[in-house]
Scaffold this motif. Sequence first.
Motif, short mmCIF file in Angstrom:
data_model
loop_
_atom_site.label_atom_id
_atom_site.label_comp_id
_atom_site.label_asym_id
_atom_site.label_seq_id
_atom_site.Cartn_x
_atom_site.Cartn_y
_atom_site.Cartn_z
N CYS A 176 0.83 -1.20 0.00
CA CYS A 176 0.00 0.00 0.00
C CYS A 176 0.87 1.25 0.00
CB CYS A 176 -0.90 0.00 1.23
SG CYS A 176 -1.98 1.43 1.35
N LEU A 203 -8.96 6.51 0.20
CA LEU A 203 -10.04 7.40 0.60
C LEU A 203 -9.60 8.32 1.74
CD1 LEU A 203 -13.10 4.99 0.43
CD2 LEU A 203 -12.60 6.91 -1.09
N GLU A 204 -8.84 7.78 2.67
CA GLU A 204 -8.33 8.59 3.78
C GLU A 204 -7.39 9.69 3.27
OE1 GLU A 204 -5.12 7.94 7.35
OE2 GLU A 204 -6.53 6.30 6.95
N HIS A 262 -4.60 0.08 -0.54
CA HIS A 262 -5.93 -0.23 -0.02
C HIS A 262 -6.91 0.89 -0.36
CE1 HIS A 262 -3.17 -2.28 2.89
NE2 HIS A 262 -3.98 -3.29 2.58
N LEU A 263 -8.15 0.52 -0.67
CA LEU A 263 -9.19 1.50 -0.95
C LEU A 263 -9.37 2.44 0.24
CD1 LEU A 263 -11.48 2.66 -2.67
CD2 LEU A 263 -12.96 0.88 -1.72
N GLU A 264 -9.39 1.89 1.44
CA GLU A 264 -9.58 2.70 2.64
C GLU A 264 -8.47 3.74 2.81
OE1 GLU A 264 -9.40 -0.72 2.76
OE2 GLU A 264 -11.56 -1.05 2.70
N CYS A 265 -7.24 3.34 2.53
CA CYS A 265 -6.10 4.26 2.65
C CYS A 265 -6.20 5.37 1.60
CB CYS A 265 -4.78 3.51 2.51
SG CYS A 265 -4.41 2.42 3.90
N THR A 294 -13.35 10.24 2.97
CA THR A 294 -14.06 9.85 4.19
C THR A 294 -14.32 11.05 5.07
OG1 THR A 294 -11.98 9.36 5.32
CG2 THR A 294 -13.04 7.54 4.18
#
Length: 139
Positions: free
Chosen positions: A89, A116-117, A111-114, A122
């Motif tokens: 990542c 977006l962060e 990672h998608l979450e990373c 988010t």
Amino acid sequence: VREWYFSYIDILEQNCLFSEATIVIRSCQDPLISALNKNSTTIHESCFSCGKPLQGVTTWDDSSSEDRKNPVLSTQRACGSCRQRIGLCFLCHAPVKGLFVWCPGCGHGGHLECALEWFGGTDGQNGYEVCPTGCGHKC
């Protein structure tokens, strides 16, 4: 009219508007245009460090019986040419197992979450516009 569709879809894809191009393809009644979504897609990966093509690694499925192990194509974790670790990542530097998102401009991802962060997807926070790797690309 068919050529207009082909030209418009080509422009959308050149501008990385793949979802929009898919919508146009799906909504078209012309069988040649709608067949574009039925073609297979092949993604060729290359090492971000040396640019050499990456190949899948064949491992053997341990859950099979001893006399009949099945080959499984898995993700390569290091470049076979320069030995650079891949699949990490761009923000947390952990291996990405599952959905990997990347910038088509610079090739970095994670990672998608990373993502977006970092980019502000988010909790309504304003995020950054440039790649977190320091490459300077405006993702």
